[in-house]
Design an enzyme around this catalytic site. Structure first.
Site, mmCIF file in Angstrom:
data_model
loop_
_atom_site.group_PDB
_atom_site.id
_atom_site.type_symbol
_atom_site.label_atom_id
_atom_site.label_comp_id
_atom_site.label_asym_id
_atom_site.label_seq_id
_atom_site.Cartn_x
_atom_site.Cartn_y
_atom_site.Cartn_z
ATOM 1 N N ARG A 280 -13.077 -9.557 5.613
ATOM 2 C CA ARG A 280 -13.508 -9.399 4.223
ATOM 3 C C ARG A 280 -13.152 -10.586 3.357
ATOM 4 O O ARG A 280 -12.089 -11.185 3.485
ATOM 5 C CB ARG A 280 -12.889 -8.136 3.612
ATOM 6 C CG ARG A 280 -13.571 -6.850 4.037
ATOM 7 C CD ARG A 280 -12.972 -5.678 3.299
ATOM 8 N NE ARG A 280 -13.084 -5.806 1.852
ATOM 9 C CZ ARG A 280 -12.566 -4.941 0.991
ATOM 10 N NH1 ARG A 280 -11.902 -3.904 1.437
ATOM 11 N NH2 ARG A 280 -12.710 -5.116 -0.306
ATOM 12 N N LYS B 100 -9.394 -14.604 18.147
ATOM 13 C CA LYS B 100 -9.037 -16.016 18.054
ATOM 14 C C LYS B 100 -7.607 -16.169 18.521
ATOM 15 O O LYS B 100 -6.741 -15.391 18.128
ATOM 16 C CB LYS B 100 -9.181 -16.530 16.612
ATOM 17 C CG LYS B 100 -8.776 -17.991 16.433
ATOM 18 C CD LYS B 100 -8.852 -18.438 14.981
ATOM 19 C CE LYS B 100 -8.400 -19.879 14.816
ATOM 20 N NZ LYS B 100 -8.429 -20.334 13.404
ATOM 21 N N GLU C 58 0.815 -1.215 0.000
ATOM 22 C CA GLU C 58 0.000 0.000 0.000
ATOM 23 C C GLU C 58 0.847 1.263 0.000
ATOM 24 O O GLU C 58 0.556 2.210 -0.723
ATOM 25 C CB GLU C 58 -0.915 -0.007 1.229
ATOM 26 C CG GLU C 58 -1.916 1.125 1.250
ATOM 27 C CD GLU C 58 -2.861 1.028 2.423
ATOM 28 O OE1 GLU C 58 -4.007 1.491 2.306
ATOM 29 O OE2 GLU C 58 -2.464 0.481 3.467
#
Length: 524
Positions: A402, A444, A261
């Protein structure tokens, strides 16, 4: 057409079935020794226990002559049926499968037992055969790579990855780890426990530099895939840069970040801002006073020497990532890998399927990479917009990951980064300030409990610090502590560990306070 090419590529580079048929170059001898193969087979039929010494070293393909492969395979078949192995039983076994003539007949098998007098040196002979077999495997791989490299339709990065994979398989298949007795294993275990006892900090993995976080994780653990997920603007990149900086600068751990990015220069500017505690806005313009320039140079000297590697290759594929990480592991012994971020990666070229399947393949590949290199892999991930449409304080949930549920399945640890201030929440229900609070939520955790820990986010420097202190560990930060004192800090700080608030109703949630006074009893 692409799918057909991909299917053909998947059939390449299988060392178990590879056989070299190309003639050796002029003046070169093909690596094999027929007499040595005959001696090994004869010894196996002379003494019944000799196979136990070589069965882990040799497989049928270790013999170059096809007849010898058939004979050795018959010996293995008899061994699997717990039947005696000698001249007569091997001959009968080959006759029953119709392969006696392919093995040059009964007379040839009889001659094999006359090549040696005993099986005393069979293990040494077997290791010599193994070396010849590995050389033939390498020649075969080289020939296939050369052949495919001439093809115009060949994907060069796919070819590179498969070549590395084939070489790795040759090593794994032919150089096996031997068994060990309890005496040696127990000794190794005790030594490991003693070394851990001598570590006052209690860390068994790569330290994050945040005492409250390391108290829960004991450091980022080897072979773990850690998913760090949050909505844009929460500070995912700032968080991983902080932990990378701490591991590299304070603990001298070689680490790497693959930034899909941001450019490498942008990341370094962020590190400079955090290290020198200079406003990121000032660094954008470069308008610094003489004092600030001096401060920048002084405070970043350690950072320039740190074993921190940055790769800003755009649209990085899984194949490229594996190749780069293997080289970094071999050259610099990297101990942690960070990917920023997962959804910007591309799958293997030539593979069909929708985006969800591609993300599933990428997450599985990242877990395989963590196990192969035995290092923690931290992959940043975006959350869906469902978080924004949810009422209340908009805490993320596992269902917000996502594009693929396989991310949750493959990960050893899923962590959410949450800052209530981002959503305009400045106070909790009791009126306590939550300004600057960053919550690290364990959604988790295969190795521990589902908890939350709290950090302080300093926006103007784009960095996270321990909640209890106002700076990174390290002498170069105000109110910081040295790496030598980190063990004491790790053990004595009052870590705030709460039951996870993920998937709770709004009425059950009690956001914490992040006031600058840092009270003894945090209002969470």
């Amino acid at each position: 057409m692409a799918e057909e090419i991909s299917n053909k590529q998947n059939e390449r580079f299988k060392p178990k079935k590879r056989k070299t048929t190309e003639p050796a170059p002029i003046g070169k001898k093909r690596p094999y020794d027929i007499e040595l193969e005959q001696a090994v087979l004869g010894a196996l039929m002379l003494e019944k226990n000799s196979l136990n010494e070589v069965i882990e070293l040799l497989k049928p393909e270790s013999f170059d002559l096809e007849a010898h492969q058939k004979i050795y395979n018959a010996i293995l078949t008899l061994f699997s049926k717990s039947e005696p192995i000698d001249l007569l039983t091997v001959t009968n076994q080959l006759r029953s499968t119709g392969e006696l003539e392919m093995a040059k007949g009964a007379f040839y098998i009889t001659q094999l037992t006359q090549r040696v007098n005993s099986a005393a040196n069979i293990e040494y002979h077997a290791r010599l055969l193994l070396q010849y077999a590995i050389k033939r495997e390498l020649i075969s791989i080289s020939n296939e790579v050369q052949k495919e490299a001439y093809e115009e339709t060949t994907d060069v990065f796919y070819l590179l990855d498969k070549m590395e994979q084939a070489l790795f398989e040759v090593s794994e298949l032919n150089i096996r780890k031997n068994y060990a007795g309890m005496n040696s294993i127990m000794s190794e275990a005790i030594q490991e426990l003693e070394s851990m006892r001598d570590q006052d900090d209690g860390l068994t993995g790569v330290p994050s530099g945040f005492s409250s976080l390391d108290r829960v994780t004991s450091g980022w653990q080897k072979s773990d895939l850690v998913i760090l997920a949050a909505r844009p603007g929460m500070g995912k990149t700032a968080f991983v840069l902080s932990t990378l900086r701490n591991a590299a600068v304070e603990f001298n751990r070689p680490v790497v970040i693959f930034s899909l990015e941001m450019s490498s220069v942008q990341l370094v500017k962020r590190l400079i801002s955090a290290e020198a505690e200079l406003s990121s806005e000032k660094l954008k313009t470069g308008k610094l006073t003489d004092f600030e320039w001096k401060k920048l140079i002084d405070k970043t000297s350690k950072l320039s020497e740190a074993p921190l590697f940055i790769d800003d290759t755009p649209a990085l594929t899984v194949l490229e990532l594996r190749a780069k990480c293997r080289r970094l592991k071999a050259q610099h012994d990297i101990q942690m890998i960070v990917i920023d971020y997962l959804q910007l990666m591309s799958g293997d070229s030539g593979k069909s399927g929708n985006r969800e399947q591609e993300i599933a393949m990428i997450s599985r590949s990242l877990k395989q990479l963590a196990k192969e290199l035995n290092v923690p892999v931290i992959a940043l991930s975006q959350l869906s917009r469902a978080v924004e449409t949810r009422g209340g304080d908009k805490r993320p949930q596992l269902s917000d990951l996502r594009e693929s549920g396989s991310i949750e399945q493959d990960a050893d640890m899923v962590i959410f980064l949450y800052r209530p201030e981002y959503y305009g929440i400045t106070e909790d229900e009791e009126g306590n300030s939550v300004t600057g609070m960053g919550e690290v939520m364990f959604a988790k955790n295969r190795h521990g409990s589902i908890t939350s820990v709290y950090l302080k986010f300093i926006g103007q420097y784009t960095k996270f610090t321990d909640w209890e202190t106002d700076g990174f560990i390290g002498d170069e930060f105000n109110a910081g502590i040295s790496a030598a004192d980190y063990a004491n800090e790790f053990d004595t700080q009052n870590t705030i560990t709460l039951k996870s608030k993920i998937n709770q109703n709004k009425d059950d949630q009690q956001p914490g306070s992040a006031s600058n006074s840092f009270p003894d009893d945090p209002p969470f």
